[in-house]
Design a protein around this motif. Structure first.
Motif, PDB file in Angstrom:
ATOM      1  N   PRO A 138      23.705 -31.841 -34.920  1.00 32.82           N
ATOM      2  CA  PRO A 138      23.478 -32.948 -33.874  1.00 32.82           C
ATOM      3  C   PRO A 138      23.451 -32.728 -32.424  1.00 32.82           C
ATOM      4  N   PHE A 139      23.434 -31.595 -31.886  1.00 33.79           N
ATOM      5  CA  PHE A 139      23.603 -31.363 -30.728  1.00 33.79           C
ATOM      6  C   PHE A 139      22.372 -30.877 -30.203  1.00 33.79           C
ATOM      7  N   ILE A 140      21.441 -30.653 -31.207  1.00 35.27           N
ATOM      8  CA  ILE A 140      19.911 -30.232 -30.758  1.00 35.27           C
ATOM      9  C   ILE A 140      19.005 -31.149 -30.932  1.00 35.27           C
ATOM     10  N   ASP A 141      17.951 -31.360 -29.702  1.00 36.60           N
ATOM     11  CA  ASP A 141      17.109 -32.317 -29.837  1.00 36.60           C
ATOM     12  C   ASP A 141      16.282 -32.381 -30.971  1.00 36.60           C
ATOM     13  N   ALA A 142      16.056 -33.525 -31.507  1.00 39.15           N
ATOM     14  CA  ALA A 142      15.308 -33.901 -32.824  1.00 39.15           C
ATOM     15  C   ALA A 142      13.927 -33.199 -32.857  1.00 39.15           C
ATOM     16  N   GLU A 143      13.175 -33.417 -31.637  1.00 39.97           N
ATOM     17  CA  GLU A 143      11.885 -32.533 -31.579  1.00 39.97           C
ATOM     18  C   GLU A 143      11.959 -31.107 -31.899  1.00 39.97           C
ATOM     19  N   VAL A 144      13.070 -30.409 -31.465  1.00 41.08           N
ATOM     20  CA  VAL A 144      13.015 -28.982 -31.615  1.00 41.08           C
ATOM     21  C   VAL A 144      13.364 -28.677 -32.911  1.00 41.08           C
ATOM     22  N   GLN A 145      14.029 -29.602 -33.887  1.00 43.65           N
ATOM     23  CA  GLN A 145      14.279 -29.613 -35.391  1.00 43.65           C
ATOM     24  C   GLN A 145      13.376 -29.934 -36.340  1.00 43.65           C
ATOM     25  N   VAL A 146      12.191 -30.499 -35.714  1.00 37.92           N
ATOM     26  CA  VAL A 146      10.942 -31.000 -36.767  1.00 37.92           C
ATOM     27  C   VAL A 146      10.360 -30.017 -37.341  1.00 37.92           C
ATOM     28  N   GLU A 147      10.066 -28.662 -36.739  1.00 32.21           N
ATOM     29  CA  GLU A 147       9.422 -27.685 -37.473  1.00 32.21           C
ATOM     30  C   GLU A 147      10.379 -27.110 -38.563  1.00 32.21           C
ATOM     31  N   LYS A 148      11.454 -26.736 -38.419  1.00 32.90           N
ATOM     32  CA  LYS A 148      12.452 -26.434 -39.386  1.00 32.90           C
ATOM     33  C   LYS A 148      12.420 -27.364 -40.847  1.00 32.90           C
ATOM     34  N   VAL A 149      12.663 -28.865 -40.294  1.00 32.50           N
ATOM     35  CA  VAL A 149      12.813 -29.524 -41.353  1.00 32.50           C
ATOM     36  C   VAL A 149      11.292 -29.606 -42.280  1.00 32.50           C
ATOM     37  N   LEU A 150      10.255 -29.578 -41.547  1.00 31.76           N
ATOM     38  CA  LEU A 150       8.791 -29.567 -41.996  1.00 31.76           C
ATOM     39  C   LEU A 150       9.033 -28.472 -43.254  1.00 31.76           C
ATOM     40  N   LYS A 151       9.432 -27.286 -42.733  1.00 26.98           N
ATOM     41  CA  LYS A 151       9.436 -26.013 -43.844  1.00 26.98           C
ATOM     42  C   LYS A 151      10.252 -26.240 -45.082  1.00 26.98           C
ATOM     43  N   ALA A 152      11.290 -27.013 -44.595  1.00 26.57           N
ATOM     44  CA  ALA A 152      12.349 -27.248 -45.815  1.00 26.57           C
ATOM     45  C   ALA A 152      11.702 -28.040 -46.792  1.00 26.57           C
ATOM     46  N   ILE A 153      11.133 -29.261 -46.647  1.00 27.78           N
ATOM     47  CA  ILE A 153      10.899 -30.395 -47.416  1.00 27.78           C
ATOM     48  C   ILE A 153       9.225 -30.159 -47.843  1.00 27.78           C
ATOM     49  N   LYS A 154       8.467 -29.209 -47.412  1.00 33.08           N
ATOM     50  CA  LYS A 154       7.123 -28.946 -47.862  1.00 33.08           C
ATOM     51  C   LYS A 154       7.220 -28.681 -49.439  1.00 33.08           C
ATOM     52  N   PRO A 155       8.107 -27.661 -49.938  1.00 35.04           N
ATOM     53  CA  PRO A 155       8.049 -27.700 -51.232  1.00 35.04           C
ATOM     54  C   PRO A 155       8.264 -28.781 -52.216  1.00 35.04           C
ATOM     55  N   ILE A 156       8.918 -29.820 -51.699  1.00 35.24           N
ATOM     56  CA  ILE A 156       9.174 -31.201 -52.069  1.00 35.24           C
ATOM     57  C   ILE A 156       8.197 -32.204 -52.311  1.00 35.24           C
ATOM     58  N   LEU A 157       7.882 -32.332 -51.011  1.00 35.05           N
ATOM     59  CA  LEU A 157       6.966 -33.414 -50.500  1.00 35.05           C
ATOM     60  C   LEU A 157       5.551 -33.026 -50.050  1.00 35.05           C
ATOM     61  N   PRO A 158       4.409 -33.489 -50.512  1.00 33.54           N
ATOM     62  CA  PRO A 158       3.290 -33.092 -50.131  1.00 33.54           C
ATOM     63  C   PRO A 158       3.029 -33.530 -48.848  1.00 33.54           C
ATOM     64  N   ILE A 159       2.889 -32.912 -47.622  1.00 35.76           N
ATOM     65  CA  ILE A 159       2.786 -33.418 -46.347  1.00 35.76           C
ATOM     66  C   ILE A 159       2.129 -32.273 -45.531  1.00 35.76           C
ATOM     67  N   LYS A 160       1.405 -32.853 -44.406  1.00 32.69           N
ATOM     68  CA  LYS A 160       0.653 -32.125 -43.390  1.00 32.69           C
ATOM     69  C   LYS A 160       0.789 -32.911 -42.160  1.00 32.69           C
ATOM     70  N   PHE A 161       0.488 -32.116 -41.132  1.00 37.17           N
ATOM     71  CA  PHE A 161       0.303 -32.911 -39.719  1.00 37.17           C
ATOM     72  C   PHE A 161      -1.135 -32.815 -39.478  1.00 37.17           C
ATOM     73  N   GLU A 162      -1.631 -33.824 -39.258  1.00 38.09           N
ATOM     74  CA  GLU A 162      -3.181 -34.014 -38.832  1.00 38.09           C
ATOM     75  C   GLU A 162      -3.290 -35.108 -37.710  1.00 38.09           C
ATOM     76  N   LYS A 163      -4.267 -34.570 -36.670  1.00 36.38           N
ATOM     77  CA  LYS A 163      -4.847 -35.122 -35.682  1.00 36.38           C
ATOM     78  C   LYS A 163      -6.064 -35.812 -35.885  1.00 36.38           C
ATOM     79  N   VAL A 164      -6.325 -36.849 -35.376  1.00 40.58           N
ATOM     80  CA  VAL A 164      -7.802 -37.368 -35.405  1.00 40.58           C
ATOM     81  C   VAL A 164      -8.217 -37.490 -33.817  1.00 40.58           C
TER      82      VAL A 164
END
Length: 235
Positions: A138-164
């Protein structure tokens, strides 16, 4: 000003001495992130303690030695920015839930489901975070924790970051209203004014924010804009 029964202890050790204050945890955390609050509104009581639970005030000479001042509000601000907080279980739970929602919304706006090429709703991301058992600070900025969360949920949820990379053409009469919407949405790659006064911009944005971006642009231009996808970039 928060009531004492709902306040938490923020503490900081300086030169071997312990200093504590009673604060509103939410406002104190916002100050840590750079928000501006009147310190008087953050403190439950305008005092610097040696031990807040016992109500034992810090000595004036200790404050002067440690902080170079005896000003309660200046010292309190330093404790908030550099110290640590003691949260109740319920307060910590609420702050973690708040941070989880922030992270889920960030991911929903930036990432897509590669199977459908559409964004995942925030609740689906929250469910995957719960299933993965990812720990949120709860003390660390949400932006900083996004990468960690992505690594954790990728085995569960098909997901990728894409830009256009989009090419947008805005008629001259709508440039004033639409320009800030376009430039705030992502990274401008190029911009060029045509002979008729219209503006053509190439911009790189996250795929997940396209719908919201086009909605805002349509409102600003009354639907009188042109767009096309030049290419997609996986990140």
């Amino acid at each position: 000003m928060i009531s004492i029964d709902k306040a938490v202890v923020a503490r900081l050790k300086v030169k071997g001495m312990n200093f504590e204050i009673l604060v509103d945890p939410r406002k104190a955390l916002e100050i840590r992130k750079g928000a501006n609050f009147n310190i008087q509104d953050v403190l439950a009581y305008p005092a610097i303690y040696k031990d807040a639970k016992k109500g034992e005030a810090a000595k004036t000479e200790d404050l002067q030695k440690a902080f170079g001042t005896t000003d309660v509000y200046k010292i309190a601000e330093e404790i908030i920015k550099k110290g640590e907080f003691s949260l109740t279980t319920e307060q910590r739970r609420e702050l973690i839930e708040e941070k989880k929602n922030q992270i889920a919304n960030i991911i929903s706006k930036r990432a897509i489901n590669p199977q459908t090429n559409t964004p995942h709703p925030p609740q689906r991301i929250l469910n995957a975070m719960e299933q993965a058992g990812v720990n949120i600070d709860p003390f660390i900025d949400a932006e900083v924790q996004v990468e960690k969360v992505l690594k954790a949920i990728k085995p569960i949820l098909p997901i990728k970051f894409e830009k256009v990379i989009l090419q947008i053409k805005i008629p001259a009469q709508f440039i004033g209203k639409a320009y800030s919407i376009v430039t705030k949405a992502g990274e401008v790659k190029s911009e060029e004014y045509a002979s008729d006064g219209s503006l053509q911009i190439q911009i790189e944005i996250f795929s997940g924010v396209q719908d919201e971006f086009f909605r805002k642009l349509a409102e600003a231009t009354k639907g009188s804009y042109e767009s096309k996808i030049l290419r997609k970039v996986e990140v």
